[in-house]
Scaffold this motif. Structure first.
Motif, PDB file in Angstrom:
ATOM      1  N   ASN A   1       0.832  -1.199   0.000  1.00 14.35           N
ATOM      2  CA  ASN A   1       0.000   0.000   0.000  1.00 14.35           C
ATOM      3  C   ASN A   1       0.870   1.253   0.000  1.00 14.35           C
ATOM      4  OD1 ASN A   1      -2.103  -1.986   1.788  1.00 14.35           O
ATOM      5  ND2 ASN A   1      -2.951  -0.809   0.092  1.00 14.35           N
ATOM      6  N   ALA A   2       0.314   2.326  -0.537  1.00 15.69           N
ATOM      7  CA  ALA A   2       1.123   3.527  -0.767  1.00 15.69           C
ATOM      8  C   ALA A   2       1.449   4.286   0.509  1.00 15.69           C
ATOM      9  CB  ALA A   2       0.390   4.453  -1.745  1.00 15.69           C
TER      10      ALA A   2
ATOM     11  N   HIS B   1      -0.075   2.848   7.406  1.00 14.75           N
ATOM     12  CA  HIS B   1      -1.400   2.651   7.976  1.00 14.75           C
ATOM     13  C   HIS B   1      -1.374   1.485   8.960  1.00 14.75           C
ATOM     14  CE1 HIS B   1      -1.155  -0.329   4.772  1.00 14.75           C
ATOM     15  NE2 HIS B   1      -2.095  -1.012   5.391  1.00 14.75           N
TER      16      HIS B   1
ATOM     17  N   GLY C   1       4.257   2.544   4.151  1.00 12.18           N
ATOM     18  CA  GLY C   1       3.760   2.815   2.814  1.00 12.18           C
ATOM     19  C   GLY C   1       4.912   2.952   1.835  1.00 12.18           C
TER      20      GLY C   1
ATOM     21  N   GLY D   1      -2.172  10.665   3.084  1.00 13.31           N
ATOM     22  CA  GLY D   1      -1.887  10.334   1.695  1.00 13.31           C
ATOM     23  C   GLY D   1      -1.803  11.549   0.801  1.00 13.31           C
TER      24      GLY D   1
ATOM     25  N   GLU E   1      -3.030  -3.712  -6.074  1.00 14.45           N
ATOM     26  CA  GLU E   1      -3.199  -2.827  -4.916  1.00 14.45           C
ATOM     27  C   GLU E   1      -2.340  -1.576  -4.991  1.00 14.45           C
ATOM     28  OE1 GLU E   1      -4.055  -4.253  -0.809  1.00 14.45           O
ATOM     29  OE2 GLU E   1      -3.529  -6.188  -1.675  1.00 14.45           O
TER      30      GLU E   1
ATOM     31  N   ASP F   1      -3.821   2.246  -5.326  1.00 16.00           N
ATOM     32  CA  ASP F   1      -3.520   3.318  -4.376  1.00 16.00           C
ATOM     33  C   ASP F   1      -3.001   4.556  -5.094  1.00 16.00           C
ATOM     34  OD1 ASP F   1      -4.291   1.717  -2.297  1.00 16.00           O
ATOM     35  OD2 ASP F   1      -2.358   1.734  -1.265  1.00 16.00           O
TER      36      ASP F   1
ATOM     37  N   SER G   1      -5.877   6.297  -6.742  1.00 14.15           N
ATOM     38  CA  SER G   1      -6.764   6.982  -5.800  1.00 14.15           C
ATOM     39  C   SER G   1      -6.159   8.290  -5.301  1.00 14.15           C
ATOM     40  CB  SER G   1      -7.087   6.072  -4.612  1.00 14.15           C
ATOM     41  OG  SER G   1      -5.939   5.860  -3.798  1.00 14.15           O
TER      42      SER G   1
END
Length: 311
Positions: free
Chosen positions: A217-218, A221, A232, A257, A289, A293, A296
């Motif tokens: 994931n970027a 978290h 990330g 983010g 994924e 990310d 998004s």
């Protein structure tokens, strides 16, 4: 990055960043499914972001059988063409399956694994060891000169003065370092200070590295199901240009983010080069994924479908 490329163009910051670790935990995709899935990635518009298919030494026979079943010896029919040309499968380049060889058993596996990997386009070797000097010596002795390698040591041997000693061994070699950023238990995830020590130690020496596990994931978290603290990959990319531990740890701790995306957009071409000369790739069991990310956050967009007039 002085703005972002138009839809369907992979920014330089993400070229070859995502090594395909689909067959490794937690994804554990069967090899017979991983080969055709990897081919799809290598033929897709985002192919420039995708690195080799990673495979453990003990599964090379299984991989060869799956590749042959999917399209000829060692996976012909354009397995690497998209990476070389940016076009569809079969558009050019070596058609053998491009494989990154992972050796959890260390240098004792190296000679046999290299022989078993002969049918593939060997993109690199990742060797786990408790003795960096021994690993370097064996790689020097056995590895073809055109094949890159990364050396991974247990995290407990990468702390304090031990970290400096290991990095000093590797900096005098042609090989990258490899650092594990996650796993299947909470203790497998280093905190910001530990990861920052590794990143800045490499940056101070001009030593390239790759990361593996827990990084798909970027943005940093907390996983809602496991409670594990995940780094990330955007955090790591931005921290890769830091030589000060406190500054790197601050970047690694960022959970916003939009703030990270803003920092990415502000990178100059020179900064991108510095970052990617340091942080070369990471293994992820999912290619979708990290791409999702980035999309998004507005850092990546798929090609705009051609306009079709109403009929």
């Amino acid at each position: 990055m002085s703005g972002l490329p138009s839809g369907g163009v992979i920014p330089e910051l993400f070229h070859g960043l995502f090594d395909d670790a689909a067959v490794f935990p937690p994804g554990n995709l069967p090899v017979a499914e991983a080969v055709p899935a990897h081919r799809v990635h290598r033929a897709a518009w985002y192919a420039e972001a995708v690195g080799p298919l990673l495979c453990g030494a003990g599964r090379l026979g299984e991989l060869a059988a799956a590749a042959a079943a999917a399209g000829g010896p060692a996976g012909a029919a354009g397995a690497t063409g998209p990476a070389a040309t940016g076009g569809p499968a079969g558009a050019g380049g070596d058609s053998r399956l491009r494989v990154g060889l992972v050796l959890p058993g260390g240098s004792a596996e190296l000679a046999r694994a290299l022989a078993a990997a002969a049918p593939f386009d060997l993109a690199g070797v990742e060797l786990a060891t408790r003795d960096a000097a021994d690993a370097v010596a064996e790689l020097d002795r056995l590895l073809p000169p055109d094949v890159p390698a990364a050396v991974e040591l247990p995290r407990e041997l990468l702390r304090g003065d031990d970290l400096d000693a290991v990095l000093d061994v590797l900096v005098d070699s042609p090989y990258r370092a490899k650092f594990r950023t996650g796993g299947l238990v909470a203790d497998a995830f280093p905190d910001e200070a530990e990861l920052a020590a590794f990143l800045t130690g490499c940056a101070q020496r001009g030593l390239p590295y790759k990361c593996t596990a827990g990084l798909h994931n970027a943005v940093r978290h907390t996983d809602p199901e496991t409670g594990f603290e995940h780094h990330g990959f955007l955090n790591v990319l931005l921290a890769a240009q830091e030589t000060d531990r406190a500054a790197a740890a601050e970047v690694l701790a960022e959970r916003d983010g939009e703030a990270l995306a803003k920092a990415v957009r502000a990178l100059t071409a020179r900064q991108v080069t510095v970052i990617r000369n340091s942080f070369t790739a990471f293994g992820t069991c999912s290619i979708a994924e990290p791409l999702g990310d980035l999309a998004s956050l507005g850092l990546l967009s798929s090609p705009t479908p051609p306009h079709q007039e109403d009929r």
